[in-house]
Motif scaffolding. Sequence first.
Motif, PDB file in Angstrom:
ATOM      1  N   PHE A  27      -5.155  -1.573 -10.333  1.00 26.71           N
ATOM      2  CA  PHE A  27      -4.580  -2.207  -9.136  1.00 26.71           C
ATOM      3  C   PHE A  27      -3.187  -2.775  -9.340  1.00 26.71           C
ATOM      4  O   PHE A  27      -2.541  -3.172  -8.380  1.00 26.71           O
ATOM      5  CB  PHE A  27      -5.517  -3.301  -8.596  1.00 26.71           C
ATOM      6  N   ARG A  78      -2.562  10.154  -1.628  1.00 29.30           N
ATOM      7  CA  ARG A  78      -3.643   9.189  -1.449  1.00 29.30           C
ATOM      8  C   ARG A  78      -3.067   7.788  -1.315  1.00 29.30           C
ATOM      9  O   ARG A  78      -2.043   7.449  -1.900  1.00 29.30           O
ATOM     10  CB  ARG A  78      -4.658   9.260  -2.587  1.00 29.30           C
ATOM     11  N   TRP A  99      -3.027   3.776  -1.885  1.00 29.58           N
ATOM     12  CA  TRP A  99      -3.480   2.872  -2.934  1.00 29.58           C
ATOM     13  C   TRP A  99      -2.783   1.525  -2.771  1.00 29.58           C
ATOM     14  O   TRP A  99      -1.577   1.475  -2.587  1.00 29.58           O
ATOM     15  CB  TRP A  99      -3.147   3.455  -4.315  1.00 29.58           C
ATOM     16  N   THR A 100      -3.568   0.447  -2.818  1.00 37.76           N
ATOM     17  CA  THR A 100      -2.982  -0.896  -2.771  1.00 37.76           C
ATOM     18  C   THR A 100      -2.601  -1.319  -4.186  1.00 37.76           C
ATOM     19  O   THR A 100      -3.423  -1.270  -5.099  1.00 37.76           O
ATOM     20  CB  THR A 100      -3.979  -1.908  -2.172  1.00 37.76           C
ATOM     21  N   VAL A 101      -1.347  -1.697  -4.346  1.00 34.91           N
ATOM     22  CA  VAL A 101      -0.805  -2.015  -5.666  1.00 34.91           C
ATOM     23  C   VAL A 101      -0.212  -3.425  -5.644  1.00 34.91           C
ATOM     24  O   VAL A 101       0.472  -3.798  -4.699  1.00 34.91           O
ATOM     25  CB  VAL A 101       0.302  -1.012  -6.062  1.00 34.91           C
ATOM     26  N   VAL A 142       0.785   8.085  -2.162  1.00 38.80           N
ATOM     27  CA  VAL A 142       1.308   8.676  -3.393  1.00 38.80           C
ATOM     28  C   VAL A 142       0.766  10.082  -3.600  1.00 38.80           C
ATOM     29  O   VAL A 142      -0.445  10.309  -3.514  1.00 38.80           O
ATOM     30  CB  VAL A 142       0.934   7.797  -4.609  1.00 38.80           C
ATOM     31  N   THR A 188       0.867  -1.177   0.000  1.00 41.29           N
ATOM     32  CA  THR A 188       0.000   0.000   0.000  1.00 41.29           C
ATOM     33  C   THR A 188       0.898   1.219   0.000  1.00 41.29           C
ATOM     34  O   THR A 188       1.714   1.401   0.908  1.00 41.29           O
ATOM     35  CB  THR A 188      -0.959   0.005   1.203  1.00 41.29           C
ATOM     36  N   ASP A 189       0.779   2.005  -1.064  1.00 47.37           N
ATOM     37  CA  ASP A 189       1.610   3.195  -1.225  1.00 47.37           C
ATOM     38  C   ASP A 189       0.827   4.439  -0.833  1.00 47.37           C
ATOM     39  O   ASP A 189      -0.389   4.507  -1.028  1.00 47.37           O
ATOM     40  CB  ASP A 189       2.033   3.371  -2.697  1.00 47.37           C
TER      41      ASP A 189
END
Lengths: 215, 215
Positions: free
Chosen positions: B144, B55, B57-59, B46, B43-44
């Motif tokens: 994603f 924000r 975001w799970t990548v 960014v 989870t970044d």
Amino acid sequence: MLLRTAAATLAGVKRSNLVRDGDGWETVSSDRHFANTHVEVVTDQVRTPARSRPRAWTVVHRKAAVIIAPITPDGKIVLIRQERVPIRAAIWEMPSGQIDNLLEPDQKEIEAVAVRELREEAGYELAKGGELTALGHYFSSPGFSDEHGYFFLARPVKRCREASACDEGEAILDCREFGIEELRRMIAENEIRDANTLSMCARLAVRGFLSLDRH
Amino acid sequence: MLLRTAAATLAGVKRSNLVRDGDGWETVSSDRHFANTHVEVVTDQVRTPARSRPRAWTVVHRKAAVIIAPITPDGKIVLIRQERVPIRAAIWEMPSGQIDNLLEPDQKEIEAVAVRELREEAGYELAKGGELTALGHYFSSPGFSDEHGYFFLARPVKRCREASACDEGEAILDCREFGIEELRRMIAENEIRDANTLSMCARLAVRGFLSLDRH
């Protein structure tokens, strides 16, 4: 750091309309590594039709999605420009959205999501006499994920009076209508570069709804 | 269960030729949830060009891939039939493979992977006078994952004398040449349903290498 949750994850696999055991496929066990509201990562032991012994495979589960190709009365395609955090870029693409809170959605429920996303993402709706045409589905990366998207042509469409597009929470920056020649140029020059839009264009072309061939 | 590995994952993001910070994108922090040799889930936080506040975001990080469109001297397309465990199905698709052990591969290294996968997956090679044509890249699911694939047309191709196709470890069941009308039918009827093949077909069509339009 394995969490043994075979039953839960087996249920997860069955949750989809399109991905399930049967016809020689059998999930022997499933270990969950990680899950949040966006992704679930498991390693499954799976018996396949072609092999006698189960094989281990790491799978990332994702919700199913809808992708909409909105076409205006004069044959233009509506695209949105969206910030995509995983690739650190904003790209032009067709409106799309995930199917939330539905375990095994029927066609009507999937169509309702398509209509909602067309409005929320692009600020468009079906014009008088307009209709949705289902164009099947596809898998975005079947080597590691069960994610799939349902394709819909929406034609003809018009801008909503109370346009709610460019939603900040959705990270949508812009929304525009593109002529078919411009669309072809964007695909050829790598400006359009996401699976949803490229795959939809292939489906539209073979079904006679869009001309992709260079003339 | 977060493992704080900001530096390691930031390096991971930079590892790609196509996905990196810059132009207003900034990875503030990165928490790794899970990693094996196939996927890495983070989870970044960014910062993006359009928003002042970072924000989350799970990548899911994946290796880059190559996808090859092998075309024979008489204009047929070579497809393989492969068991895909994540979707519990065997599907017809274009040969593809991941780019292993290369941090920032240059064009020559990527082309070498394409030639190797063409041989290993399909049992084909470039015929005399044959060449690879680069057709850009695409992202399989930019909502994603950073996974991307490089497209190559390989034309003309011929079957290898020592055909090593249908490799059991690769789960490849069959390999066949398809005429363009058959290919169009398979796309229209949802038999071809993976992003690699559909997206490649769109690129081929707009570049004039394949006719997708219904006539």
